[in-house]
Scaffold this motif. Structure first.
Motif, PDB file in Angstrom:
ATOM      1  N   VAL A   1     -27.223  15.979   7.706  1.00  0.00           N
ATOM      2  CA  VAL A   1     -26.569  15.771   6.474  1.00  0.00           C
ATOM      3  C   VAL A   1     -25.528  16.862   6.440  1.00  0.00           C
ATOM      4  O   VAL A   1     -25.649  17.827   7.131  1.00  0.00           O
ATOM      5  CB  VAL A   1     -27.448  16.253   5.015  1.00  0.00           C
ATOM      6  CG1 VAL A   1     -26.572  16.285   3.795  1.00  0.00           C
ATOM      7  CG2 VAL A   1     -28.642  15.359   4.795  1.00  0.00           C
ATOM      8  N   GLU A   2     -24.077  16.301   5.974  1.00  0.00           N
ATOM      9  CA  GLU A   2     -22.935  17.111   5.987  1.00  0.00           C
ATOM     10  C   GLU A   2     -22.599  17.214   4.693  1.00  0.00           C
ATOM     11  O   GLU A   2     -23.178  16.531   3.605  1.00  0.00           O
ATOM     12  CB  GLU A   2     -21.834  16.479   7.125  1.00  0.00           C
ATOM     13  CG  GLU A   2     -22.439  15.956   8.446  1.00  0.00           C
ATOM     14  CD  GLU A   2     -21.530  15.202   9.263  1.00  0.00           C
ATOM     15  OE1 GLU A   2     -21.347  15.281  10.411  1.00  0.00           O
ATOM     16  OE2 GLU A   2     -20.760  14.461   8.330  1.00  0.00           O
ATOM     17  N   ALA A   3     -21.404  18.416   4.583  1.00  0.00           N
ATOM     18  CA  ALA A   3     -20.912  18.443   3.375  1.00  0.00           C
ATOM     19  C   ALA A   3     -19.451  18.193   3.478  1.00  0.00           C
ATOM     20  O   ALA A   3     -18.634  18.735   4.157  1.00  0.00           O
ATOM     21  CB  ALA A   3     -20.974  19.850   2.967  1.00  0.00           C
ATOM     22  N   LEU A   4     -18.798  17.391   2.691  1.00  0.00           N
ATOM     23  CA  LEU A   4     -17.476  16.995   2.449  1.00  0.00           C
ATOM     24  C   LEU A   4     -16.938  18.370   1.581  1.00  0.00           C
ATOM     25  O   LEU A   4     -17.271  18.457   0.593  1.00  0.00           O
ATOM     26  CB  LEU A   4     -17.185  15.801   1.752  1.00  0.00           C
ATOM     27  CG  LEU A   4     -15.534  15.624   1.486  1.00  0.00           C
ATOM     28  CD1 LEU A   4     -14.730  15.821   2.792  1.00  0.00           C
ATOM     29  CD2 LEU A   4     -15.392  14.345   0.457  1.00  0.00           C
ATOM     30  N   MET A   5     -15.905  19.116   2.424  1.00  0.00           N
ATOM     31  CA  MET A   5     -15.340  20.194   1.841  1.00  0.00           C
ATOM     32  C   MET A   5     -13.672  20.223   1.891  1.00  0.00           C
ATOM     33  O   MET A   5     -13.227  19.608   2.855  1.00  0.00           O
ATOM     34  CB  MET A   5     -15.951  21.470   2.667  1.00  0.00           C
ATOM     35  CG  MET A   5     -17.487  21.535   2.621  1.00  0.00           C
ATOM     36  SD  MET A   5     -17.890  23.161   3.403  1.00  0.00           S
ATOM     37  CE  MET A   5     -17.698  24.401   2.084  1.00  0.00           C
TER      38      MET A   5
ATOM     39  N   PHE B   1      -3.818  19.789   1.810  1.00  0.00           N
ATOM     40  CA  PHE B   1      -5.229  20.046   1.915  1.00  0.00           C
ATOM     41  C   PHE B   1      -5.846  19.941   3.450  1.00  0.00           C
ATOM     42  O   PHE B   1      -5.339  18.824   3.979  1.00  0.00           O
ATOM     43  CB  PHE B   1      -6.012  18.995   0.938  1.00  0.00           C
ATOM     44  CG  PHE B   1      -5.504  19.177  -0.574  1.00  0.00           C
ATOM     45  CD1 PHE B   1      -5.960  20.337  -1.218  1.00  0.00           C
ATOM     46  CD2 PHE B   1      -4.732  18.483  -1.026  1.00  0.00           C
ATOM     47  CE1 PHE B   1      -5.648  20.299  -2.655  1.00  0.00           C
ATOM     48  CE2 PHE B   1      -4.269  18.444  -2.460  1.00  0.00           C
ATOM     49  CZ  PHE B   1      -4.809  19.544  -3.235  1.00  0.00           C
ATOM     50  N   ILE B   2      -6.888  20.485   3.734  1.00  0.00           N
ATOM     51  CA  ILE B   2      -7.757  20.089   4.714  1.00  0.00           C
ATOM     52  C   ILE B   2      -8.983  19.983   4.214  1.00  0.00           C
ATOM     53  O   ILE B   2      -9.674  20.400   3.560  1.00  0.00           O
ATOM     54  CB  ILE B   2      -7.617  21.639   5.638  1.00  0.00           C
ATOM     55  CG1 ILE B   2      -6.567  21.951   6.381  1.00  0.00           C
ATOM     56  CG2 ILE B   2      -8.751  21.063   7.053  1.00  0.00           C
ATOM     57  CD1 ILE B   2      -6.673  23.224   7.222  1.00  0.00           C
ATOM     58  N   ALA B   3      -9.581  18.692   4.743  1.00  0.00           N
ATOM     59  CA  ALA B   3     -10.985  18.114   4.593  1.00  0.00           C
ATOM     60  C   ALA B   3     -11.680  18.284   5.621  1.00  0.00           C
ATOM     61  O   ALA B   3     -11.184  18.147   6.958  1.00  0.00           O
ATOM     62  CB  ALA B   3     -10.678  16.859   3.954  1.00  0.00           C
ATOM     63  N   VAL B   4     -12.976  18.496   5.612  1.00  0.00           N
ATOM     64  CA  VAL B   4     -13.858  18.480   6.498  1.00  0.00           C
ATOM     65  C   VAL B   4     -15.331  18.088   6.197  1.00  0.00           C
ATOM     66  O   VAL B   4     -15.593  18.193   5.137  1.00  0.00           O
ATOM     67  CB  VAL B   4     -13.981  19.980   7.099  1.00  0.00           C
ATOM     68  CG1 VAL B   4     -14.566  20.943   6.185  1.00  0.00           C
ATOM     69  CG2 VAL B   4     -14.937  20.111   8.333  1.00  0.00           C
ATOM     70  N   ASP B   5     -15.825  17.246   7.248  1.00  0.00           N
ATOM     71  CA  ASP B   5     -17.347  16.959   6.982  1.00  0.00           C
ATOM     72  C   ASP B   5     -18.137  18.056   7.655  1.00  0.00           C
ATOM     73  O   ASP B   5     -18.352  18.061   8.904  1.00  0.00           O
ATOM     74  CB  ASP B   5     -17.656  15.641   7.458  1.00  0.00           C
ATOM     75  CG  ASP B   5     -16.933  14.523   6.636  1.00  0.00           C
ATOM     76  OD1 ASP B   5     -17.074  14.648   5.613  1.00  0.00           O
ATOM     77  OD2 ASP B   5     -16.320  13.810   7.276  1.00  0.00           O
TER      78      ASP B   5
ATOM     79  N   ARG C   1     -21.009  24.961   7.140  1.00  0.00           N
ATOM     80  CA  ARG C   1     -20.836  25.087   5.777  1.00  0.00           C
ATOM     81  C   ARG C   1     -20.468  26.543   5.259  1.00  0.00           C
ATOM     82  O   ARG C   1     -19.500  26.917   4.550  1.00  0.00           O
ATOM     83  CB  ARG C   1     -21.859  24.370   5.142  1.00  0.00           C
ATOM     84  CG  ARG C   1     -21.442  24.457   3.434  1.00  0.00           C
ATOM     85  CD  ARG C   1     -22.496  23.632   2.679  1.00  0.00           C
ATOM     86  NE  ARG C   1     -22.201  24.007   1.065  1.00  0.00           N
ATOM     87  CZ  ARG C   1     -22.790  23.149   0.264  1.00  0.00           C
ATOM     88  NH1 ARG C   1     -23.675  22.329   0.435  1.00  0.00           N
ATOM     89  NH2 ARG C   1     -22.576  23.477  -0.965  1.00  0.00           N
ATOM     90  N   PRO C   2     -21.456  27.511   5.517  1.00  0.00           N
ATOM     91  CA  PRO C   2     -21.209  28.711   4.828  1.00  0.00           C
ATOM     92  C   PRO C   2     -20.037  29.670   5.632  1.00  0.00           C
ATOM     93  O   PRO C   2     -19.490  30.393   4.837  1.00  0.00           O
ATOM     94  CB  PRO C   2     -22.592  29.764   5.425  1.00  0.00           C
ATOM     95  CG  PRO C   2     -23.671  28.702   5.688  1.00  0.00           C
ATOM     96  CD  PRO C   2     -22.904  27.657   6.161  1.00  0.00           C
ATOM     97  N   ILE C   3     -19.629  29.372   6.732  1.00  0.00           N
ATOM     98  CA  ILE C   3     -18.405  30.091   7.273  1.00  0.00           C
ATOM     99  C   ILE C   3     -17.264  29.291   6.637  1.00  0.00           C
ATOM    100  O   ILE C   3     -16.384  30.090   6.234  1.00  0.00           O
ATOM    101  CB  ILE C   3     -18.321  29.551   8.702  1.00  0.00           C
ATOM    102  CG1 ILE C   3     -19.300  30.100   9.608  1.00  0.00           C
ATOM    103  CG2 ILE C   3     -17.146  30.357   9.448  1.00  0.00           C
ATOM    104  CD1 ILE C   3     -19.727  29.735  11.163  1.00  0.00           C
ATOM    105  N   LEU C   4     -17.278  28.160   6.565  1.00  0.00           N
ATOM    106  CA  LEU C   4     -15.836  27.435   5.780  1.00  0.00           C
ATOM    107  C   LEU C   4     -15.959  28.016   4.373  1.00  0.00           C
ATOM    108  O   LEU C   4     -14.976  27.849   3.584  1.00  0.00           O
ATOM    109  CB  LEU C   4     -16.083  25.921   5.988  1.00  0.00           C
ATOM    110  CG  LEU C   4     -16.052  25.521   7.329  1.00  0.00           C
ATOM    111  CD1 LEU C   4     -16.333  24.107   7.588  1.00  0.00           C
ATOM    112  CD2 LEU C   4     -14.640  25.695   7.859  1.00  0.00           C
ATOM    113  N   GLU C   5     -17.193  28.015   3.538  1.00  0.00           N
ATOM    114  CA  GLU C   5     -17.001  28.383   2.403  1.00  0.00           C
ATOM    115  C   GLU C   5     -16.620  29.939   2.090  1.00  0.00           C
ATOM    116  O   GLU C   5     -15.456  30.131   1.354  1.00  0.00           O
ATOM    117  CB  GLU C   5     -18.187  28.603   1.573  1.00  0.00           C
ATOM    118  CG  GLU C   5     -18.964  27.284   1.138  1.00  0.00           C
ATOM    119  CD  GLU C   5     -20.318  27.205   0.768  1.00  0.00           C
ATOM    120  OE1 GLU C   5     -21.127  28.138   1.076  1.00  0.00           O
ATOM    121  OE2 GLU C   5     -20.792  26.198  -0.161  1.00  0.00           O
ATOM    122  N   ARG C   6     -16.568  30.690   2.931  1.00  0.00           N
ATOM    123  CA  ARG C   6     -15.915  32.119   3.183  1.00  0.00           C
ATOM    124  C   ARG C   6     -14.735  31.878   3.242  1.00  0.00           C
ATOM    125  O   ARG C   6     -14.030  32.817   2.883  1.00  0.00           O
ATOM    126  CB  ARG C   6     -16.815  33.032   4.091  1.00  0.00           C
ATOM    127  CG  ARG C   6     -18.249  33.159   3.854  1.00  0.00           C
ATOM    128  CD  ARG C   6     -18.559  34.425   4.711  1.00  0.00           C
ATOM    129  NE  ARG C   6     -18.804  34.235   6.031  1.00  0.00           N
ATOM    130  CZ  ARG C   6     -20.003  33.460   6.590  1.00  0.00           C
ATOM    131  NH1 ARG C   6     -20.947  33.383   5.778  1.00  0.00           N
ATOM    132  NH2 ARG C   6     -20.041  33.312   7.873  1.00  0.00           N
TER     133      ARG C   6
END
Length: 259
Positions: free
Chosen positions: A94-98, A219-223, A229-234
């Motif tokens: 499972v991935e997260a679109l961010m 914007f930059i989008a990433v799956d 995910r935790p790194i990108l949230e930071r």
């Protein structure tokens, strides 16, 4: 944000793929024998979903194509993923679109160290494809061709970066730019297990962020995979929805070497 992203991403031109858009799904169809079709952004009426799934799968099989069908939480109907699983499609992870607001993202000053991050081309692209197989433990026979075409000056659709230690490629990441789109697409962020925890993933991200800022991309989008995910949230990325990369054939998992 998802509607905005889906509209633009659904119209994206991907190297080596032919874009087809219908009222209820987006298809990127392959040109190479080792490539897989890409299906996304389904919006099937509930009363027609099984018929439409059957039609899409029949279309793939009639051309001898395997496919990745990327399902998002906002696709329709809400039970699309379970219906696809019932036909035999499988999910690897499972991935997260961010999404990141580029203007508000700070760029950290570059520091010198033993890790060197360079723009990749030529044989380094093949090294990156092998690295991706090693990190994800699955076969990706189409990847090198896609990355070579992405970096071809005639295409100029994106940039690929590699991190090196002592000349060895130990990490990678690339960023795609669709003409006229407000979204750059971040992909391929990966570091060999023995080199994790040293900030290499962040170094690769910073290089791509600098490029997006230089081009004025909003914007930059990433799956994002679970480990990313935790790194990108930071770094300021906002979660939009979960995504599920489903496949018509299972990932070829197991021991994958660099040989």
């Amino acid at each position: 944000m998802f509607r905005r992203y889906a509209t633009e991403r659904g119209a994206a031109k991907i190297p080596r793929y032919r874009l087809e858009q219908s009222a209820d799904i987006t298809r990127h169809l392959p040109s190479g024998l080792d490539d897989e079709a890409l299906l996304s952004f389904a919006r099937f009426p509930a009363a027609e979903v099984d018929r439409r799934i059957g039609e899409e799968l029949h279309h793939l099989r009639s051309h001898g194509w395997e496919a990745e069908w990327k399902v998002h939480d906002f696709d329709q109907p809400a039970d699309l993923r379970s219906r696809l699983e019932a036909t035999g499609l499988t999910t690897h992870h499972v991935e997260a679109l961010m999404v990141l607001d580029v203007a508000g993202a700070a760029v950290k000053p570059a520091t010198k160290g033993e890790i060197v991050v360079d723009e990749a081309s030529g044989s380094a692209i093949d090294d990156i494809a092998r690295l991706q197989e090693e990190v994800w433990q699955c076969r990706l026979p189409w990847l090198a061709g896609v990355l070579h075409e992405m970096t071809d000056p005639a295409q100029a659709s994106g940039l690929v970066y590699c991190a090196r230690s002592g000349g060895q490629v130990i990490g990678s990441g690339w960023i795609g730019f669709d003409r006229g789109s407000q979204f750059a697409q971040l992909s391929g962020g990966a570091v060999l297990e023995a080199y994790r925890g040293r900030g290499i993933y962040s170094l690769l991200f910073e290089r791509r962020l600098v490029e997006a800022k230089a081009r004025g991309i909003p914007f930059i989008a990433v799956d994002a995979a679970p480990m990313s995910r935790p790194i990108l949230e930071r770094k300021g990325f906002r979660f939009v929805c979960h995504t599920y990369p489903m496949r018509t054939r299972p990932f070829e998992t197991g021991a994958v070497t660099r040989g």
